[in-house]
Write an enzyme that holds these catalytic residues in place. Structure first.
Site, PDB file in Angstrom:
ATOM      1  N   LYS A 126       0.820  -0.528  -0.319  1.00 13.94           N
ATOM      2  CA  LYS A 126       0.232   0.216  -0.019  1.00 13.94           C
ATOM      3  C   LYS A 126       0.990   1.139  -0.103  1.00 13.94           C
ATOM      4  O   LYS A 126       1.301   1.044   1.054  1.00 13.94           O
ATOM      5  CB  LYS A 126      -0.960   0.180   1.628  1.00 13.94           C
ATOM      6  CG  LYS A 126      -2.170   0.996   1.082  1.00 13.94           C
ATOM      7  CD  LYS A 126      -2.195   1.335   2.546  1.00 13.94           C
ATOM      8  CE  LYS A 126      -1.648   2.390   2.752  1.00 13.94           C
ATOM      9  NZ  LYS A 126      -1.652   4.137   2.376  1.00 13.94           N
ATOM     10  N   GLU A 172      10.233   0.261  10.636  1.00  9.77           N
ATOM     11  CA  GLU A 172      11.302   2.125  10.404  1.00  9.77           C
ATOM     12  C   GLU A 172      10.442   3.377  11.161  1.00  9.77           C
ATOM     13  O   GLU A 172       9.932   3.763   9.681  1.00  9.77           O
ATOM     14  CB  GLU A 172      11.970   2.058   8.955  1.00  9.77           C
ATOM     15  CG  GLU A 172      13.174   2.186   8.821  1.00  9.77           C
ATOM     16  CD  GLU A 172      12.971   3.756   8.514  1.00  9.77           C
ATOM     17  OE1 GLU A 172      13.063   5.115   9.129  1.00  9.77           O
ATOM     18  OE2 GLU A 172      12.807   4.227   7.008  1.00  9.77           O
ATOM     19  N   CYS A 183      13.532  10.540   7.653  1.00 13.64           N
ATOM     20  CA  CYS A 183      13.195  10.532   8.817  1.00 13.64           C
ATOM     21  C   CYS A 183      14.490  10.086   9.441  1.00 13.64           C
ATOM     22  O   CYS A 183      14.738  10.393  11.550  1.00 13.64           O
ATOM     23  CB  CYS A 183      12.281   8.723   8.559  1.00 13.64           C
ATOM     24  SG  CYS A 183      13.332   8.107   7.330  1.00 13.64           S
ATOM     25  N   GLU A 235       9.990  15.318  16.072  1.00 11.86           N
ATOM     26  CA  GLU A 235       9.953  14.965  14.183  1.00 11.86           C
ATOM     27  C   GLU A 235       9.413  16.532  14.374  1.00 11.86           C
ATOM     28  O   GLU A 235       8.234  16.170  13.758  1.00 11.86           O
ATOM     29  CB  GLU A 235       9.953  14.207  14.833  1.00 11.86           C
ATOM     30  CG  GLU A 235      10.317  13.971  13.102  1.00 11.86           C
ATOM     31  CD  GLU A 235      10.400  12.497  12.352  1.00 11.86           C
ATOM     32  OE1 GLU A 235      10.619  11.750  11.551  1.00 11.86           O
ATOM     33  OE2 GLU A 235       9.171  11.454  12.838  1.00 11.86           O
TER      34      GLU A 235
END
Length: 477
Positions: A182, A256, A290, A387
């Site tokens: 997906k 991850e 990331c 983040e």
């Protein structure tokens, strides 16, 4: 006198985007069971690129059944035969790399020089690399006769749509698994073009299935009882939800997730080289990475010199049309992401950090955020802890290596870090104490398919890339 750059736009004519796309199930494009569609738009212009079928739970079930049916035949093939398909896919990606780079830039918003020079070469390299492993699995260190798991359910993010697809699909196919993937709802097009590449390569039906859709489709895929392996790249919040869903089942899981990488500059670092690494670490892909080096830790004695050089360098970055080959900073991927970046940057300013951006004219349409630097930042500031996933850099200082390590590790994340120093002994000593999965020395954001990638703590678990990336798709009990 500064030179003016003439525009150097890449031609859009190289890629032919259809007005609508279906789901890719069992080797064919098909409508969603309920007929629902959604639009994918270009972040730089807000124009509608195409209409895409929206997968739901019923479609997930169809795709998983197709993958299960194909698994018996695919897993029974000799590794050398599976390798032929992977090599073929890699070559087709190389042949169509210009087309795919333009498509990725249109759908994602990142500059064409990044998709052309970084993303696409790495995508092909991952398929070439894992094609080489397909007939050597018994020598990978996971036992004399490692077996595939079955059907892999894979959910990927929007920041590196095609590259994250390659990271997931290449090792899964090499080890004999079949795939239901997906893509992110804001960037489905390159995955659908990859589906066409699978057909062009003659890949057997059902081995790869692509389901564009929203979070409910991803949740249905993760929870499906006939999925043997779940691989997810994305936010920590969603990763935790997936871990809760998978807990207590037989499914293997790799995550991850997010990061808040520290880029540590010592007083003996080559300043100009470090500045280039800092810029690459936080402004590559608009900071939507990331493993971005979003926390800059500078030794006090070189703080002023480094900051002056850094501001001069940031002032030369070119923001604008991502299809222009001169562009350094493209568009933010979505209105939602732009709102998040804006809110966190405003919060940093409200909490007392000093904000700086170069003189920067933003385009009138699309989603844009100027490169931003925060100084006078402490570890208590929200911008130093959360983040941001945007082109925002927080600058902190330190006096000793011990303080640098303590500040670098003072985060719930543990994905990446960078060290800038001329002393090899200092590189190794500091790296050994950092709780980060990937640590660069005198460089940043360098990737290779032979090298494993992954994190600690809330940055997830498991590794992708290299020999380590095979383990997640093999039964090694």
């Amino acid at each position: 006198m500064a030179f003016e750059y003439a525009p150097a736009p890449e031609s859009r004519a190289i890629v032919d985007i259809a007005p609508s796309y279906g789901l890719f199930i069992d080797g064919e494009f098909t409508e969603a069971a309920d007929g629902k569609v959604f639009k994918t738009i270009s972040p730089s212009t807000e124009e509608v690129l195409s209409e895409v079928a929206q997968a739901k739970e019923e479609d997930v079930d169809r795709a998983v059944r197709a993958a299960r049916k194909a698994f018996g035949t695919w897993s029974a093939l000799p590794g050398s035969e599976r390798a032929k398909y992977l090599f073929r896919i890699a070559r087709i990606i190389q042949e169509r790399s210009r087309e795919l780079a333009v498509l990725e830039t249109l759908d994602n918003g990142k500059p064409i020089r990044e998709t052309r020079d970084v993303d696409l070469p790495l995508v092909a390299a991952h398929f070439f690399y894992y094609a080489g492993w397909a007939d050597k699995l018994e020598h990978a260190g996971f036992g004399p006769d490692p077996k595939p798991l079955g059907v892999a359910g894979q959910v990927i993010p929007w920041n590196f749509p095609l590259l994250m697809l390659a990271w997931k699909i290449a090792p899964a196919l090499a080890t004999g698994n079949t795939v239901v993937l997906k893509p992110a709802e804001t960037t489905p097009l390159s995955a659908l073009f990859f589906a066409d590449i699978c057909r062009q390569a003659g890949l057997p039906k059902g081995v790869v299935n692509i389901l564009p859709g929203y979070g409910d489709a991803g949740a249905a895929l993760v929870a499906h009882p006939d999925v043997d392996k779940v691989a997810f790249t994305g936010s920590t919040a969603v990763g935790k939800e997936i871990a809760r869903t998978v807990a207590g089942t037989r499914k293997k899981l790799t995550l991850e997730l997010g990061g808040k990488g520290a880029n540590i500059v010592f007083d003996d670092a080559p300043i100009d080289q470090a500045v280039e690494g800092i810029v690459n670490g936080i402004f590559f892909n608009q900071g939507q990475v990331c493993c971005a080096g979003s926390r800059l830790l500078v030794q006090e004695s070189v703080h002023d010199e480094l900051l002056d050089a850094l501001k001069r360098r940031i002032s030369t970055l070119r923001l604008g049309d991502p299809l222009d080959k001169n562009t350094d900073i493209g568009a933010i991927n979505s209105a939602e992401q732009l709102a998040r970046i804006t809110a966190l940057a405003d919060q940093g300013e409200a909490e007392g950090a000093e904000r700086w951006s170069p003189a920067c004219e933003l385009p009138s349409s699309g989603y844009w955020f100027a490169p931003t630097l925060f100084t006078n930042v402490t570890q208590a500031h929200t911008i130093a802890r959360e983040e941001i996933f945007g082109p925002v850099l927080s600058v902190l200082t330190f006096r000793t290596p011990e303080e640098a390590v303590a500040k670098a590790n003072n985060t719930p994340y543990g994905l990446s870090a960078g060290i800038w120093t001329e002393k090899g002994s200092r590189m190794l000593a500091v790296a050994n104490r950092l709780r980060a999965g990937v640590i660069w020395s005198n460089t940043f954001n360098k990737f290779d398919p032979t090298s494993p990638f992954g994190g600690y703590k809330e940055s997830g678990f498991g590794r992708e890339g290299g020999r380590h990336g095979l383990e997640a798709y093999l039964d090694v009990r």
